[in-house]
Design a protein around this motif. Structure first.
Motif, PDB file in Angstrom:
ATOM      1  N   ALA A  41     -22.615   0.164  76.536  1.00  0.00           N
ATOM      2  CA  ALA A  41     -21.589   0.650  77.474  1.00  0.00           C
ATOM      3  C   ALA A  41     -21.423  -0.385  78.592  1.00  0.00           C
ATOM      4  N   GLU A  42     -21.114   0.085  79.809  1.00  0.00           N
ATOM      5  CA  GLU A  42     -20.812  -0.866  80.883  1.00  0.00           C
ATOM      6  C   GLU A  42     -22.045  -1.567  81.431  1.00  0.00           C
ATOM      7  N   ASP A  43     -23.224  -1.223  80.890  1.00  0.00           N
ATOM      8  CA  ASP A  43     -24.423  -1.960  81.296  1.00  0.00           C
ATOM      9  C   ASP A  43     -24.437  -3.384  80.734  1.00  0.00           C
ATOM     10  N   GLY A 138     -29.370  -0.330  83.269  1.00  0.00           N
ATOM     11  CA  GLY A 138     -28.103  -0.418  83.993  1.00  0.00           C
ATOM     12  C   GLY A 138     -27.787   0.837  84.788  1.00  0.00           C
ATOM     13  N   GLN A 139     -28.791   1.668  85.044  1.00  0.00           N
ATOM     14  CA  GLN A 139     -28.547   2.909  85.798  1.00  0.00           C
ATOM     15  C   GLN A 139     -27.967   2.633  87.177  1.00  0.00           C
ATOM     16  N   ARG A 140     -27.034   3.508  87.582  1.00  0.00           N
ATOM     17  CA  ARG A 140     -26.462   3.412  88.930  1.00  0.00           C
ATOM     18  C   ARG A 140     -26.505   4.781  89.597  1.00  0.00           C
ATOM     19  N   THR A 147     -28.288  13.876  89.433  1.00  0.00           N
ATOM     20  CA  THR A 147     -29.590  13.455  88.921  1.00  0.00           C
ATOM     21  C   THR A 147     -29.921  12.000  89.197  1.00  0.00           C
ATOM     22  N   ARG A 148     -28.933  11.207  89.569  1.00  0.00           N
ATOM     23  CA  ARG A 148     -29.211   9.769  89.709  1.00  0.00           C
ATOM     24  C   ARG A 148     -29.080   9.251  91.135  1.00  0.00           C
ATOM     25  N   SER A 149     -28.860  10.146  92.088  1.00  0.00           N
ATOM     26  CA  SER A 149     -28.651   9.684  93.464  1.00  0.00           C
ATOM     27  C   SER A 149     -29.896   9.042  94.051  1.00  0.00           C
ATOM     28  N   GLN A 150     -31.053   9.294  93.432  1.00  0.00           N
ATOM     29  CA  GLN A 150     -32.304   8.740  93.948  1.00  0.00           C
ATOM     30  C   GLN A 150     -32.754   7.487  93.207  1.00  0.00           C
ATOM     31  N   VAL A 151     -31.895   6.938  92.336  1.00  0.00           N
ATOM     32  CA  VAL A 151     -32.303   5.781  91.534  1.00  0.00           C
ATOM     33  C   VAL A 151     -32.773   4.640  92.439  1.00  0.00           C
ATOM     34  N   ALA A 152     -34.004   4.179  92.200  1.00  0.00           N
ATOM     35  CA  ALA A 152     -34.566   3.094  93.017  1.00  0.00           C
ATOM     36  C   ALA A 152     -34.306   1.757  92.337  1.00  0.00           C
ATOM     37  N   ASN A 175     -27.161   0.173  93.191  1.00  0.00           N
ATOM     38  CA  ASN A 175     -26.249   0.359  94.330  1.00  0.00           C
ATOM     39  C   ASN A 175     -24.820  -0.080  94.045  1.00  0.00           C
ATOM     40  N   MET A 176     -24.533  -0.477  92.813  1.00  0.00           N
ATOM     41  CA  MET A 176     -23.154  -0.840  92.455  1.00  0.00           C
ATOM     42  C   MET A 176     -22.374   0.427  92.113  1.00  0.00           C
ATOM     43  N   SER A 177     -21.100   0.412  92.398  1.00  0.00           N
ATOM     44  CA  SER A 177     -20.244   1.547  92.012  1.00  0.00           C
ATOM     45  C   SER A 177     -19.581   1.212  90.681  1.00  0.00           C
ATOM     46  N   SER A 178     -18.981   2.217  90.077  1.00  0.00           N
ATOM     47  CA  SER A 178     -18.231   1.999  88.840  1.00  0.00           C
ATOM     48  C   SER A 178     -17.142   0.954  89.089  1.00  0.00           C
ATOM     49  N   GLU A 179     -16.531   1.041  90.254  1.00  0.00           N
ATOM     50  CA  GLU A 179     -15.472   0.082  90.627  1.00  0.00           C
ATOM     51  C   GLU A 179     -16.017  -1.352  90.661  1.00  0.00           C
TER      52      GLU A 179
END
Length: 244
Positions: A41-43, A138-140, A147-152, A175-179
């Motif tokens: 995917a976009e990763d 590639g988690q953001r 569930t992913r707002s705490q991704v370190a 810390n990257m956005s989809s944009e």
């Protein structure tokens, strides 16, 4: 290559750094022991950044046996584009065959995706990660606010570490956005999965992924028949924070 390192200290030092800086540090510490997880995917952005730092980057992907044809083609296109090997992990037939025989090919619509993901994704991933010291995903944070707002940016992997063998996990795109991700893909004209042109944002297995409508969150296209709290498959179990 220095092991072990102080995760909290390094996470703090990387807080305002770029994804490339995170990857550079990961390679400095782990070298060839660092594996990049690529899902098709976009990763691909993560893979592109890593390859530009280390042309011999180690990459693996999970073939669940249920991916879209477009995803298989994209994985192959990526392999050729970067001139790299991709270690494709597949489910253990000793687990998969009895499961399919007993429950058929679409049991997840009735009893949830946990068991199927366990056999098709978690077991192969576990098998791979048992042989490595560090991995990067590639988690953001913006992929799933619940569930992913705490991704370190860097952490000791909460799902796959053992007391004897800590596994370090880097999430350079946290810390990257989809944009941001799509600006990178367009600007550098790197390959991407053609499903993205048809309204697919978060891409997983074919039966469990669908396009999203305008203003729907991307994770709403995954396991859409289940509650939002269940929209993780266990690859990133540390994301599921107990609400006590």
């Amino acid at each position: 290559m220095s092991h072990p390192f102080d995760v909290a200290e390094i996470a703090a030092s990387l807080a305002s750094k770029s994804p490339q800086d995170v990857l550079k540090l990961a390679f400095e510490h782990f070298g060839d022991d660092l594996w990049i997880s690529f899902s098709g995917a976009e990763d691909v952005v993560l893979l592109d950044m890593a390859w530009k730092i280390n042309k011999n980057v180690k990459v693996f992907s999970l073939d669940t046996g249920r991916l879209h044809p477009e995803t298989y083609r994209f994985i192959e296109k990526t392999r050729e584009h970067y001139g790299i090997e991709i270690d494709v992990m597949t489910p253990d037939p000793r687990l998969l065959e009895p499961f399919v025989k007993e429950k058929g090919l679409f049991s997840f619509y009735k009893d949830g995706h946990g068991e199927c993901c366990g056999i098709r994704k978690i077991e192969p991933l576990k098998r791979k990660l048992s042989t490595v010291t560090a991995w990067a995903t590639g988690q953001r944070k913006d992929q799933s606010p619940g569930t992913r707002s705490q991704v370190a940016v860097v952490e000791v992997d909460g799902a796959f570490s053992t007391p004897e063998k800590p596994l370090y996990k880097f999430n350079p795109l946290a810390n990257m956005s989809s944009e941001d991700v799509w600006a990178y893909i367009r600007m550098l004209e790197i390959p991407y999965n053609s499903l993205h042109e048809r309204g697919f944002i978060s891409i997983g297995c074919e039966p469990c992924t669908r396009p999203v409508l305008p203003n729907q969150h991307e994770r709403e296209g995954r396991w859409w028949w289940e509650e939002a709290t269940q929209k993780e498959c266990g690859l990133h179990a540390g994301n599921l924070i107990s609400k006590g």
